[in-house]
Scaffold this motif. Structure first.
Motif, PDB file in Angstrom:
ATOM      1  N   ASP A  16       0.795  -1.438  -0.118  1.00 35.65           N
ATOM      2  CA  ASP A  16      -0.121  -0.046   0.037  1.00 35.65           C
ATOM      3  C   ASP A  16       0.776   1.222   0.218  1.00 35.65           C
ATOM      4  OD1 ASP A  16       0.995  -0.012   2.641  1.00 35.65           O
ATOM      5  OD2 ASP A  16      -1.207  -0.175   3.562  1.00 35.65           O
ATOM      6  N   GLY A  17       2.221   1.188   0.055  1.00 32.08           N
ATOM      7  CA  GLY A  17       3.061   2.494  -0.318  1.00 32.08           C
ATOM      8  C   GLY A  17       3.465   2.885   1.214  1.00 32.08           C
ATOM      9  N   THR A  18       2.540   2.652   2.431  1.00 29.37           N
ATOM     10  CA  THR A  18       2.925   3.240   3.575  1.00 29.37           C
ATOM     11  C   THR A  18       4.455   3.369   3.987  1.00 29.37           C
ATOM     12  OG1 THR A  18       0.953   2.335   4.533  1.00 29.37           O
ATOM     13  CG2 THR A  18       2.320   2.994   6.008  1.00 29.37           C
ATOM     14  N   HIS A  19       4.699   4.644   4.459  1.00 25.65           N
ATOM     15  CA  HIS A  19       6.230   4.930   4.854  1.00 25.65           C
ATOM     16  C   HIS A  19       6.468   4.327   6.089  1.00 25.65           C
ATOM     17  CE1 HIS A  19       9.589   7.406   6.421  1.00 25.65           C
ATOM     18  NE2 HIS A  19      10.008   7.137   5.333  1.00 25.65           N
ATOM     19  N   LEU A  20       7.194   3.307   6.192  1.00 23.97           N
ATOM     20  CA  LEU A  20       7.668   2.439   7.440  1.00 23.97           C
ATOM     21  C   LEU A  20       8.861   2.887   8.482  1.00 23.97           C
ATOM     22  CD1 LEU A  20       7.037  -1.190   5.846  1.00 23.97           C
ATOM     23  CD2 LEU A  20       5.215   0.213   7.341  1.00 23.97           C
ATOM     24  N   GLY A  21       9.655   3.635   7.461  1.00 26.02           N
ATOM     25  CA  GLY A  21      10.953   3.756   8.231  1.00 26.02           C
ATOM     26  C   GLY A  21      11.979   4.524   7.362  1.00 26.02           C
ATOM     27  N   MET A  22      13.390   4.356   7.816  1.00 26.13           N
ATOM     28  CA  MET A  22      14.382   4.885   7.112  1.00 26.13           C
ATOM     29  C   MET A  22      15.531   4.121   7.295  1.00 26.13           C
ATOM     30  SD  MET A  22      12.864   7.622   5.554  1.00 26.13           S
ATOM     31  CE  MET A  22      14.413   8.585   4.775  1.00 26.13           C
TER      32      MET A  22
END
Length: 187
Positions: A85-91
């Motif tokens: 779904d494209g959710t930003h999870l981290g870096m």
């Protein structure tokens, strides 16, 4: 796993993740995930962060800085996104420590705390180790970890990093020089 190479815009796709540099169009998703962090869960988790200064323009300057750092081979900063779904999870970041003759870098990782305990950290770090070796041509990668950051230690060990040493007074944090564990992997 599939790599799409641009000059400084490497994108990697794993079973559940997309790992790539941030883009201007990521702003709303990026901001939403930072704003929806849970309160701090341990001393090395910042928890909720004041994002009031993080406007679209601020974010675009951040993306430009990331691109410049990559162009100059100083730091490579990757966003970790959910493939579904494209959710930003981290870096995850990789910082060049020395090139010839060492090909040596350090790296750090963070997953937003609302997404912990899903295996995203292990999957993302495993893929970034591959990117560091195959795309960025590093030979050695190090993680510098606080002595009592048990979650990071466990993750480092699960992805195959080995404990090397304790570096005394190594990093300046919270107005003092603190010891750090060094975990490494020769790629």
């Amino acid at each position: 796993m599939n790599i799409i190479e641009g000059p400084f815009d490497h994108m990697s796709v794993t079973t559940r993740l997309v790992i790539r540099p941030l883009r201007n169009e990521d702003y709303a998703n990026w901001l939403h995930e930072f704003e929806n962090r849970a309160p701090s869960l341990h001393p090395y988790d910042p928890g909720k962060i004041d994002m009031s200064e993080c406007t679209q323009e601020w974010f675009e300057r951040l993306v430009e800085r990331h691109q410049e750092l990559a162009r100059t081979d100083k730091v490579y900063i990757f966003g970790v996104f959910c493939k579904e779904d494209g959710t930003h999870l981290g870096m995850i970041d990789i910082a060049t420590l020395a090139r010839e003759p060492f090909q040596w870098a350090s790296f750090g990782y963070t997953i937003h705390n609302q997404h912990w305990r899903n295996g995203y950290g292990k999957e993302a770090v495993s893929e970034v180790l591959r990117i560091a070796a195959e795309i960025l041509k590093f030979h050695r990668l190090e993680a510098h970890i606080n002595l009592d950051n048990h979650a990071s230690i466990k993750l480092a060990e699960r992805v195959g990093l080995q404990f090397e040493c304790v570096r005394k007074g190594f990093i300046y944090e919270h107005e003092e020089w603190v010891d750090h564990l060094v975990y490494y992997k020769n790629l």
